[in-house]
Every structure is written in structure tokens, then in C-alpha cells.
Design an enzyme around this catalytic site. Sequence first.
Site, PDB file in Angstrom:
ATOM      1  N   GLU A   1      49.670  41.656 -58.589  1.00  0.00           N
ATOM      2  CA  GLU A   1      48.993  40.431 -59.022  1.00  0.00           C
ATOM      3  C   GLU A   1      47.552  40.696 -59.478  1.00  0.00           C
ATOM      4  OE1 GLU A   1      49.570  37.459 -55.943  1.00  0.00           O
ATOM      5  OE2 GLU A   1      51.561  37.011 -56.724  1.00  0.00           O
TER       6      GLU A   1
ATOM      7  N   GLU B   1      58.953  38.052 -56.958  1.00  0.00           N
ATOM      8  CA  GLU B   1      58.785  37.517 -55.603  1.00  0.00           C
ATOM      9  C   GLU B   1      59.213  36.057 -55.594  1.00  0.00           C
ATOM     10  OE1 GLU B   1      54.800  37.806 -54.066  1.00  0.00           O
ATOM     11  OE2 GLU B   1      54.544  39.854 -54.787  1.00  0.00           O
TER      12      GLU B   1
HETATM   13  C1  GLA Z   1      51.691  37.077 -53.498  1.00  0.00           C
HETATM   14  C2  GLA Z   1      51.567  38.566 -53.245  1.00  0.00           C
HETATM   15  C3  GLA Z   1      52.362  39.044 -52.082  1.00  0.00           C
HETATM   16  C4  GLA Z   1      52.320  38.053 -50.945  1.00  0.00           C
HETATM   17  C5  GLA Z   1      52.799  36.727 -51.441  1.00  0.00           C
HETATM   18  C6  GLA Z   1      52.892  35.681 -50.367  1.00  0.00           C
HETATM   19  O1  GLA Z   1      52.578  36.718 -54.451  1.00  0.00           O
HETATM   20  O2  GLA Z   1      51.876  39.333 -54.370  1.00  0.00           O
HETATM   21  O3  GLA Z   1      51.838  40.284 -51.683  1.00  0.00           O
HETATM   22  O4  GLA Z   1      51.032  37.962 -50.479  1.00  0.00           O
HETATM   23  O5  GLA Z   1      51.896  36.261 -52.395  1.00  0.00           O
HETATM   24  O6  GLA Z   1      53.383  34.475 -50.857  1.00  0.00           O
END
Ligand code: GLA
Length: 679
Positions: free
Chosen positions: A154, A310
Site C-alpha cells: 500500500e 486483500e
Molecule cells: C491494509 C494493509 C494490511 C492490513 C490491512 C488491515 O490493507 O495492507 O497490511 O493492515 O489493511 O485491514
Amino acid sequence: MKETVTKVASLLHGGDYNPDQWLRYPEILEKDAELMKKAGCNAMSIGIFAWAALEPEEGRYEFGWLDEVIDRLRRNGVYTVLATPSGARPGWMAEKYPEVLRVNADGRRIPFSTRHNHCLTSPVYREKVRQINTALAERYARNPAVILWHVSNEYSGACYCPLCRAAFREWLKKKYGTLDELNHAWWTAFWSKTYSSWDLIDPPFDNGETSVHGLVLDWMRFVTDQTADFMKAEIAPLKKANPDVPVTTNMMGFYEGLNYFKFKDLCDVISWDNYPSWHEGDDRETAISTAMTHDLMRSIKPGKPFLMMESCTSAVNWKPYAKLKRPGMHELASLQAVARGSDSVQYFQWRKGRGGFEKFHGAVVGHLGTGDTRVFREVEALGERMKGLDRLVGSPFLSRAAILCDTENRWALKAMRGLIQEDKGLLAEVRRHYAPLFRMGVNTDIVDEESDLSGYDLVVAPMLYMLRAGIAGKLRSFVEKGGTLVITYWSGIVNETDLTFLGGFPGDGLAELLGISMEEIDTLYPADRNAAEVLPSGETEGLAPRYEIRDYTEISHPAGAEVLAAYESDFIRGLPALTVNRFGKGKVYYAAAVFEDVFYRDFYRKLVSELGLRPLEVDLPEGVYLSARRISDNTDCYIFQNYNTEAASVVLPRPMKSLESGESVETLTLPGYGTAFLL
Ligand code: GLA
Ligand code: ZN
């Protein structure tokens, strides 16, 4: 036509796996592999925040544990999505080289803490990343278990350190050449802001310059370029070791800190992290916003599958309310990603950690440590179902409609002062146009001003305030060649450094294209209402006689366009609220105000039927949505999803066949939260 994202011929199912947190628990690592197999998982993202475990001391690498994990998973049918660890750096590095740590907009350097806080410019950080990425690549890039690189995590935020400030000035020198050019582009004569030296220029610190909008915009562009450049440096050693392993980085949907479209060529595949707030309000509405976000992400590489990197199996612990996903929602939300073009359902996280910020974040395996939980069983059932969906792998989601939602335009609207100050309303306007198309099952892309528009039949441009170079000409030629364009109020106001066009709005030739000339825009107080009275014409068949209007009423005069609806009251009574202009072989509709929702439903119903945009002529009950993926040259897979808790029926226009069971279906009955894949 099919293009698979990785060499795996199945949809990917798995998630972020953090064995580095469990090195003192070998029995748990063993158990993980067994449970992954049971859950029908075939891909895990490993090492995302493992730098401290991979390089506990400068230059001393510990790969043994990772070798073991990758092998163990492989033996259990699970591939590795291998991360580069730059999302968080080890303590020794922060201690020895403080320049790797980010400086915030308040001017203070962040101490060694948390994650995602590195300097994008620091030569030391870039070198350290190069070294670890090289070591990882040399060791694993040819390991058949490794199917994809997950670069960093991210990417986000900006650094305001002296190195970044200097780099920003260099970036500006390259862009403008002289201070004189920069001063004009930024209109710095205003408030005596004229920059007499490059060194006076700084990013918009918290207590710094935010009133020079050209500066604010260029800073955002610089941050994007610097992040992309950082990513490019991260990728180099990976590709050098094996150019065949694809690369991605996980994005965040409508996150506005970066212009993700600039990462298009760096990523072999786009991936993103999806965290909707299910069960907060009406899930049928949440589903629309979520689909719109999938569509934005997919459209960075239009027509190509993407990955949902994710998502959460149940409660997202950082939301204001950590609500559990109701039974069935997990499958529905996961398959929505697949419906919108994802070739994966991945989770954050495989297993809940014992400590730290995310110990109560939803996972496949909880603190109980077994598969004997509701959540695990739902994941397992989904894994089983996904095995029957292999034919979708690599199949494109093709759209003939596109909505422009340009990130730089978002930045510019946010920075400008005027309209409804707190939120100018761009994303709400985008959604107003998106929702009726989505409800009719029209596949739609969400593109930016640099995207190629030539393949679409319908392009919608809501609040296209800032015209970056080239977009006006592109819209013009799109319409000339027969395209239909829908454009709204507050379009064609400024150029790319936020200087207004002179000599009439919308500028850069758009006035001629629209056949109107715009004079002013009125911002309405929340309680204010006006209305549009629809004028009878072939163009307005199917519209109601009157629609309520709120938020904005733009004042414009027809200059060639046909007026389809006029304001009902106030001093603007009789002026156009909706027009159409024929231009070349195409048409341009201009909506001068914010209409009530039913207007968009009626308007797009007519347009979609004229343009024949529906992939399937079918009446969809409220909350039942349709998407289509092209699984072979002449076959589409139609995916129906029911976001109601009760069952819903769809009378199909022809007998169809279930992709999964092969059975023939005439009337589709979907259970509450049900999904069907039909051919
Ligand atoms: C983000 C991060 C992950 C985790 C999630 C939790 O998307 O990339 O490492 O922290 O949030 O929702
Ligand atoms: Zn920096």
C-alpha cells in the site's frame, strides 16, 4: 483473448501470511499448511512485513525460515506470492540511517515506529531496498513455487524531508525550466507569492503554502512520480533475476494520495485491498460502491483481469464499528470481486496474530487455532466453490461504457475554494451516473483523462473541472466518430496547473462540442431545491415531466444545443438544465445540475436502450446485480448476485446453463446472498 495473471490456471485463493510472527511456534506453522489445504487455499502472500526477520542485522540475511515455509506450502498445493519488505524497515536501519525515516507534513521526523513511513527519496533507503530485493530475487525468482511479486505494501503518503524537498525542486526545474514559467503557471502574482528563487519553494507543509493550487497539484504529481520511481527501482532486481515472474503492488481503490493510473506500466497486474463496510446501512448500496471501486482498479489496465489482494473474512478491526460479516456475505462479497474481473479472492489475514494492532482483525484462522469455526467453514466452502470456476481465469471484463474519474481532477477540485466547500461532490456525482448503469447490468469502466476512450460507445464525464492536455481533443474526436458523451456542470474550467480558461466556459473547445456557453454556477444551501421541467421531444421520451434539483445549478445558454429540460424557478427559470448537441456522428448530453436519483435511472434507461449496451435483456429485481466476463470469443459468463437477505427470482430471456453444474436454467432463483454463474 484470455490472459492469465500468473501461471496458475485456477482462481487464486489465500491471503497475507505472516509466518515471521510465529517462528517460535513450529507446530503452528505446520498446522497452517494443513489448514490451508483444508480451506481450499492455493496462494499466500508472504514476507510483506518481514524485513526484521529476513535481515536481522545489516547485511546478514536469514532465509532459512522462508525456504522452509515456501517449501512446506508448496507441498500442500499452495503457491507463494512473495513480497518485497519495504513497507516497514528494521530497527537497526532506523538507528544507523535516520534519513530512511519519513518527515511528516508538520516537519517532524517520525521516530522508529509503525510502518509505511519511509522516505521515498533517501539514497540509503533505496540502496537497502535494492540489496534485500536482489537477495530475495536471486534466491527465489526461479523457484517454481513463487508465482508473483507483491511489491511493498500500500504505497502511500509523502515525505517532507530535506532530500524530498530538494528532489521536488529538481522535478519542478525539469517541468518548468524557468522560475518565470513556474510563476505564471502557478499565478503567483496573487498575494505576492512570486518565487524569486527555487529554494523558496516548499511542499505544502501543515503550516505552509496551500493557497497556490498549482503548487499543491504539482506536489501531488511529484509524490506520485517519486513513488512510481521508487517502485521502478524495487522492480529492477526482481525482473533482472527472472523477467517472467509478474509484478504487482496492492492499491487502495479511491485512495487519493496517488494517481494510480501512473502505475499502469509498472504493474504486470493490478491488485487492490477491498474493505467495504458491510451491514452498515443498505448492503445493496454498499455493493454498488464496492463494484465501482473494483471497476476503477480494473480500468487502470482495461480489459485485463486484476487481483483482489486483500479482503476480510469477517470483522475489520480498524473500522469505527468492528461488525461481523453475516453468514453468506463472505461468499457474496468475495465472488463480487470475481464478477468484476478479479482472478483471486485473497484475505488479510491468514491467521490472527497474538499481539499488535491487528490481533482482532478478521482472519481465516482465529485464536482457537483450528478449522472448527463459522468463519473457517465459510472460507472452506468458498474455496471449494472457487475450484469450479477455473474457466473464468484470465477472462476479461469488457465494457462499452466508461466514466471519467480522473485523480488529478479530484486533487484540483479538492484544492479549489468555492462550490460546496467541504466536499465538492465529485465522487457522489460519479456514483449517481454509475449506479443506474450498474443496476442495468451494463459493464462499465472507470477511467482517467489519459485513458484511451476510442473503444467505448458511451463516455460519462462528471465534473470534469480540470482539462489536462489532450482530453478536450480526445472527447471531441470520440463524439465526432459517433460516441455518446454525457458531461455535467463544472466542466472545462481550468487547465492542468489550475489556471482558468479565458474567453468562455467550458474551455478548450468544449463549449462548441456541447453547444452551450456557461456563465455562472450557483451553489445551493442544503435545504434549497429547484426543479427541471422536461420539454417534450423525441429525446425526452421516457423521462418524467419534472425532476427535483439540488446542490448546484449551472447557468448556461444554448449555443446550438437543443434544450431538453429547463429550470423551473428562481431567476434562472427557463434556462437549460439538460441539453443535447449533435456533433459529427455523435451526441453530447449536458446536465447542468444535480438531479434527484430517479432522473439518472430514467435518463440512462433510455440511453442504454438506444445504444444497446445491456449484455442481456433481463429485468433485475432490486438488489440483484449482473456482471459479464468473456470466457471465450463467443461466450460470456453472466454472473448474477443477490444482495437481498431473501431469495429473488430472475426470468431469463433465454434458457441458460449453469457454469458450475451444467444444468439448464429458465427462471433463476437465487437464495438470499446467492450468486449464480450462467452461460
Ligand atoms: C491494509 C494493509 C494490511 C492490513 C490491512 C488491515 O490493507 O495492507 O497490511 O493492515 O489493511 O485491514
Ligand atoms: Zn524524504
